[in-house]
Write a protein that holds these residues in place. Structure first.
Motif, mmCIF file in Angstrom:
data_model
loop_
_atom_site.group_PDB
_atom_site.id
_atom_site.type_symbol
_atom_site.label_atom_id
_atom_site.label_comp_id
_atom_site.label_asym_id
_atom_site.label_seq_id
_atom_site.Cartn_x
_atom_site.Cartn_y
_atom_site.Cartn_z
ATOM 1 N N TYR A 188 -30.574 58.674 90.045
ATOM 2 C CA TYR A 188 -31.587 58.673 91.094
ATOM 3 C C TYR A 188 -32.902 59.249 90.559
ATOM 4 O O TYR A 188 -32.891 60.261 89.862
ATOM 5 C CB TYR A 188 -31.133 59.530 92.283
ATOM 6 N N PHE A 189 -34.012 58.607 90.939
ATOM 7 C CA PHE A 189 -35.337 59.086 90.570
ATOM 8 C C PHE A 189 -36.234 59.104 91.804
ATOM 9 O O PHE A 189 -36.032 58.325 92.743
ATOM 10 C CB PHE A 189 -35.965 58.213 89.475
ATOM 11 N N LEU A 190 -37.226 59.975 91.769
ATOM 12 C CA LEU A 190 -38.169 60.154 92.875
ATOM 13 C C LEU A 190 -39.582 59.949 92.352
ATOM 14 O O LEU A 190 -39.940 60.472 91.296
ATOM 15 C CB LEU A 190 -38.013 61.571 93.434
ATOM 16 N N VAL A 191 -40.377 59.178 93.101
ATOM 17 C CA VAL A 191 -41.750 58.873 92.709
ATOM 18 C C VAL A 191 -42.701 59.502 93.714
ATOM 19 O O VAL A 191 -42.614 59.234 94.915
ATOM 20 C CB VAL A 191 -41.990 57.346 92.664
ATOM 21 N N ASP A 192 -43.593 60.333 93.207
ATOM 22 C CA ASP A 192 -44.633 60.941 94.039
ATOM 23 C C ASP A 192 -45.935 60.185 93.804
ATOM 24 O O ASP A 192 -46.216 59.739 92.692
ATOM 25 C CB ASP A 192 -44.792 62.411 93.668
ATOM 26 N N ASN A 193 -46.726 60.024 94.848
ATOM 27 C CA ASN A 193 -48.018 59.315 94.808
ATOM 28 C C ASN A 193 -47.848 57.827 94.508
ATOM 29 O O ASN A 193 -48.664 57.234 93.807
ATOM 30 C CB ASN A 193 -48.979 59.949 93.797
ATOM 31 N N PHE A 194 -46.805 57.204 95.032
ATOM 32 C CA PHE A 194 -46.580 55.780 94.813
ATOM 33 C C PHE A 194 -47.440 54.947 95.739
ATOM 34 O O PHE A 194 -47.575 55.241 96.917
ATOM 35 C CB PHE A 194 -45.110 55.422 95.067
ATOM 36 N N TYR A 195 -48.033 53.914 95.202
ATOM 37 C CA TYR A 195 -48.571 52.826 96.006
ATOM 38 C C TYR A 195 -48.187 51.547 95.298
ATOM 39 O O TYR A 195 -48.052 51.488 94.074
ATOM 40 C CB TYR A 195 -50.086 52.951 96.249
ATOM 41 N N SER B 226 -48.274 48.414 93.544
ATOM 42 C CA SER B 226 -49.155 47.592 92.723
ATOM 43 C C SER B 226 -48.358 47.126 91.510
ATOM 44 O O SER B 226 -47.353 47.745 91.137
ATOM 45 C CB SER B 226 -50.386 48.373 92.273
ATOM 46 N N ASP B 227 -48.803 46.049 90.899
ATOM 47 C CA ASP B 227 -48.126 45.558 89.698
ATOM 48 C C ASP B 227 -48.120 46.617 88.601
ATOM 49 O O ASP B 227 -47.127 46.789 87.895
ATOM 50 C CB ASP B 227 -48.787 44.272 89.194
ATOM 51 N N THR B 228 -49.227 47.337 88.459
ATOM 52 C CA THR B 228 -49.327 48.369 87.427
ATOM 53 C C THR B 228 -48.313 49.483 87.663
ATOM 54 O O THR B 228 -47.618 49.911 86.743
ATOM 55 C CB THR B 228 -50.758 48.961 87.395
ATOM 56 N N ASN B 229 -48.210 49.958 88.901
ATOM 57 C CA ASN B 229 -47.252 51.022 89.200
ATOM 58 C C ASN B 229 -45.815 50.545 89.041
ATOM 59 O O ASN B 229 -44.966 51.285 88.541
ATOM 60 C CB ASN B 229 -47.476 51.573 90.605
ATOM 61 N N CYS B 230 -45.539 49.326 89.466
ATOM 62 C CA CYS B 230 -44.184 48.788 89.324
ATOM 63 C C CYS B 230 -43.811 48.692 87.848
ATOM 64 O O CYS B 230 -42.689 49.036 87.462
ATOM 65 C CB CYS B 230 -44.065 47.436 90.014
ATOM 66 N N LYS B 231 -44.725 48.256 87.015
ATOM 67 C CA LYS B 231 -44.489 48.168 85.567
ATOM 68 C C LYS B 231 -44.270 49.566 84.985
ATOM 69 O O LYS B 231 -43.382 49.764 84.138
ATOM 70 C CB LYS B 231 -45.681 47.475 84.894
ATOM 71 N N HIS B 232 -45.050 50.535 85.451
ATOM 72 C CA HIS B 232 -44.890 51.917 84.981
ATOM 73 C C HIS B 232 -43.489 52.438 85.332
ATOM 74 O O HIS B 232 -42.832 53.089 84.506
ATOM 75 C CB HIS B 232 -45.975 52.805 85.589
#
Length: 149
Positions: free
Chosen positions: A50-57, A59-65
């Motif tokens: 399990y992982f947690l993402v803070d400050n997610f929105y 976008s293709d860039t964030n999904c790739k990250h």
């Protein structure tokens, strides 16, 4: 005034996304203990990380990250598992380590419904794809082909 608003929007958009292990979810869900209890002698193990993402929105860039992060943080033994899953949640006022530790049922009652962003799956070490839920959508969950490089 307009420059101040633009500066505030720019500063908000530049907030860095942070990804971290989400141990409280693992403890609350107990999936790894459940998998182990169902395993018969000679069966291969199964596991969920399990992982947690803070400050997610979204976008293709964030999904790739996030894809890159997941690929670089796979369990070193993932090829040995029958099933290996990675669940990625967004951090909210309910889905966070402190709240889930205090209220473990929230992971099933809230987090998996509203804050689960991605589910990655491997079967006998072979990647079977990624499920992606766009924010605000409970269903449908978009399934895409996905490979770690």
């Amino acid at each position: 005034m307009a420059l101040t608003i633009i500066s505030m929007v720019y500063a908000f958009c530049q907030r860095k996304m942070i990804i971290e292990p989400f141990k409280a979810a693992e403890e609350a869900r107990g999936a790894n203990k459940w998998f182990e209890s169902k395993r018969k002698p000679g069966d291969r193990k199964s596991k969920v990380d399990y992982f947690l993402v803070d400050n997610f929105y979204d976008s293709d860039t964030n999904c790739k990250h996030i894809d890159d992060y997941v690929c670089s943080n796979l369990d070193s033994n993932y090829r040995e598992y029958k099933d290996y899953f990675v669940h990625v949640f967004r951090k909210t006022r309910i889905t966070n380590p402190e709240n889930i530790a205090k209220n473990p049922t929230e992971i099933a009652n809230h987090s998996e419904i509203y804050d689960l962003l991605f589910v990655y799956k491997w079967y006998y070490g072979n990647q079977k794809g990624k499920k992606h839920r766009h924010l605000g959508e409970q269903f449908p969950i978009k399934t895409t082909d996905f490979e770690c490089e």
